[in-house]
Design an enzyme around this catalytic site. Structure first.
Site, mmCIF file in Angstrom:
data_model
loop_
_atom_site.group_PDB
_atom_site.id
_atom_site.type_symbol
_atom_site.label_atom_id
_atom_site.label_comp_id
_atom_site.label_asym_id
_atom_site.label_seq_id
_atom_site.Cartn_x
_atom_site.Cartn_y
_atom_site.Cartn_z
ATOM 1 N N CYS A 169 39.931 45.064 46.724
ATOM 2 C CA CYS A 169 40.869 45.619 45.921
ATOM 3 C C CYS A 169 41.926 45.028 45.400
ATOM 4 C CB CYS A 169 40.919 47.191 46.021
ATOM 5 S SG CYS A 169 41.669 47.255 47.810
ATOM 6 N N ALA A 170 43.173 45.466 45.020
ATOM 7 C CA ALA A 170 44.322 44.727 44.818
ATOM 8 C C ALA A 170 44.853 44.052 46.006
ATOM 9 C CB ALA A 170 45.406 45.706 44.261
#
Length: 196
Positions: A137-138
């Site tokens: 994800c980020a």
């Protein structure tokens, strides 16, 4: 590389457990899970191998085509997919199978609808000859970590605490409270299914 957790864990199928202990529902509060998550390894690389062939990482590693090739990544599960960044076209010519999930790192986001599809995608990737998957994800500590935990619970029959300890041996993670509640619900439903 040997992949053994440094923390001692007993399998939920261990014959040494009494039948009443095995059948009682777990007493896990979000607070207790957060305390567990804040112990042990807290540092993260851009990607850490948390299970054989399964890497948990961030957006930086996902954008580094050279490093992905070096790691031998064959599949990517992007849990921060958006129409503005990344996507399967970024990996053209790399023989990478891509799947994206538009998930928000919010306690009110229902990640549970992705537990089984994501777990199946990860499992299928790892069953391929030479299969290696990056779940990201980020930052690689909440959304993607939640789906990796769900995978270990669904396909490797781990209790939630055991899954957390397994991942925490290799990468610091901290799913948000909403995701932890959803994982507790998954843990409870899987325990009920195994008793049937």
């Amino acid at each position: 590389m040997a992949f053994i957790s440094r923390l001692s864990r007993r399998s939920s199928r261990s014959p040494s457990r009494s039948s009443s202990e095995a059948s009682s529902p777990p007493v896990l509060s979000v607070f207790e899970l957060e305390r567990l998550l804040y112990t042990g390894k807290t540092a993260c690389n851009h990607a850490d191998e948390v299970w054989p062939g399964l890497y948990l990482g961030d957006q930086d590693i996902a954008a580094d085509r050279r490093e992905l090739s070096r790691l031998g990544i064959t599949h990517i599960l992007n849990v921060s997919h958006s129409k503005w960044r990344g996507g399967p076209e970024y990996y053209e010519g790399m023989r990478i199978t891509y799947q994206g999930i538009e998930a928000q790192d919010s306690p009110t986001f229902d990640m549970s609808v992705h537990f089984y599809p994501a777990a199946d995608f990860i499992h299928k990737a790892l069953r391929e000859s030479g299969g290696r998957i990056l779940v990201h994800c980020a930052v690689g500590v909440s959304r993607s970590a939640t789906l990796v935990l769900a995978y270990l619970m669904i396909h490797h029959h781990m209790a939630l605490v055991e899954a957390i300890k397994t991942v925490k041996d290799h990468r610091g993670i901290i799913p948000n409270r909403g995701f932890l509640r959803q994982l507790v619900a998954l843990d409870n439903s899987l325990r009920l299914k195994r008793k049937m």
